[in-house]
Design a protein around this motif. Structure first.
Motif, PDB file in Angstrom:
ATOM      1  N   ASN A   1       0.799  -1.217   0.000  1.00 30.34           N
ATOM      2  CA  ASN A   1       0.000   0.000   0.000  1.00 30.34           C
ATOM      3  C   ASN A   1       0.841   1.282   0.000  1.00 30.34           C
ATOM      4  OD1 ASN A   1       0.957  -0.023   2.579  1.00 30.34           O
ATOM      5  ND2 ASN A   1      -1.018   0.176   3.579  1.00 30.34           N
ATOM      6  N   SER A   2       2.078   1.193  -0.467  1.00 28.48           N
ATOM      7  CA  SER A   2       2.908   2.388  -0.569  1.00 28.48           C
ATOM      8  C   SER A   2       3.782   2.293  -1.811  1.00 28.48           C
ATOM      9  CB  SER A   2       3.776   2.536   0.682  1.00 28.48           C
ATOM     10  OG  SER A   2       4.657   1.442   0.798  1.00 28.48           O
ATOM     11  N   ASN A   3       4.315   3.437  -2.242  1.00 26.73           N
ATOM     12  CA  ASN A   3       5.214   3.455  -3.391  1.00 26.73           C
ATOM     13  C   ASN A   3       6.564   2.885  -2.973  1.00 26.73           C
ATOM     14  OD1 ASN A   3       3.329   4.670  -5.071  1.00 26.73           O
ATOM     15  ND2 ASN A   3       3.948   6.718  -4.469  1.00 26.73           N
ATOM     16  N   GLU A   4       7.020   1.899  -3.692  1.00 25.31           N
ATOM     17  CA  GLU A   4       8.299   1.248  -3.409  1.00 25.31           C
ATOM     18  C   GLU A   4       9.055   1.071  -4.712  1.00 25.31           C
ATOM     19  OE1 GLU A   4       9.394   0.355  -0.385  1.00 25.31           O
ATOM     20  OE2 GLU A   4       7.539   0.848   0.664  1.00 25.31           O
TER      21      GLU A   4
ATOM     22  N   GLU B   1     -12.719   1.814   0.936  1.00 23.83           N
ATOM     23  CA  GLU B   1     -13.491   2.522   1.954  1.00 23.83           C
ATOM     24  C   GLU B   1     -12.508   3.058   2.982  1.00 23.83           C
ATOM     25  OE1 GLU B   1     -16.578   0.086   3.611  1.00 23.83           O
ATOM     26  OE2 GLU B   1     -17.549  -0.207   1.670  1.00 23.83           O
ATOM     27  N   GLY B   2     -12.248   4.348   2.911  1.00 18.56           N
ATOM     28  CA  GLY B   2     -11.257   4.940   3.808  1.00 18.56           C
ATOM     29  C   GLY B   2      -9.880   4.371   3.533  1.00 18.56           C
ATOM     30  N   ALA B   3      -9.251   3.819   4.548  1.00 25.38           N
ATOM     31  CA  ALA B   3      -7.911   3.257   4.412  1.00 25.38           C
ATOM     32  C   ALA B   3      -7.931   1.744   4.205  1.00 25.38           C
ATOM     33  CB  ALA B   3      -7.088   3.595   5.653  1.00 25.38           C
TER      34      ALA B   3
END
Length: 91
Positions: free
Chosen positions: A33-36, A69-71
């Motif tokens: 869930n992050s740029n790597e 939905e949200g996070a």
């Protein structure tokens, strides 16, 4: 994994009449869930290619509607596709 992909394509292509209806199944095995940067991740995962394969019994696959939905991700099952696997042992 390739056999599962082939069986999903076969199961979902029944009754399709044109290419516009073609379905290309996605089989996910991980999520980030992050740029790597890809390089370090490939280096970490590459040794796993040397591990022996594992046979799994897959009886069905679910077609899901995935939404954010949200996070968090939430999903609803739209359909279950039988794959003809046999339930036995650890299955």
């Amino acid at each position: 994994m390739l056999e599962l992909h082939r069986r999903l394509i076969a199961a979902t292509s029944a009754g399709q009449t044109n290419d516009a209806m073609a379905f290309r199944p996605h089989i996910g095995v991980a999520y980030c869930n992050s740029n790597e940067l890809a390089g370090p991740l490939i280096t970490k995962v590459d040794p796993l290619r040397e591990l022996p394969t594992v046979d799994l019994c897959t009886v069905s696959a679910e077609l899901v509607l995935l939404r954010r939905e949200g996070a968090a991700y939430r999903w609803s099952t739209c359909a279950s596709v039988p794959l003809g696997g046999q339930r036995h042992g650890n299955c």
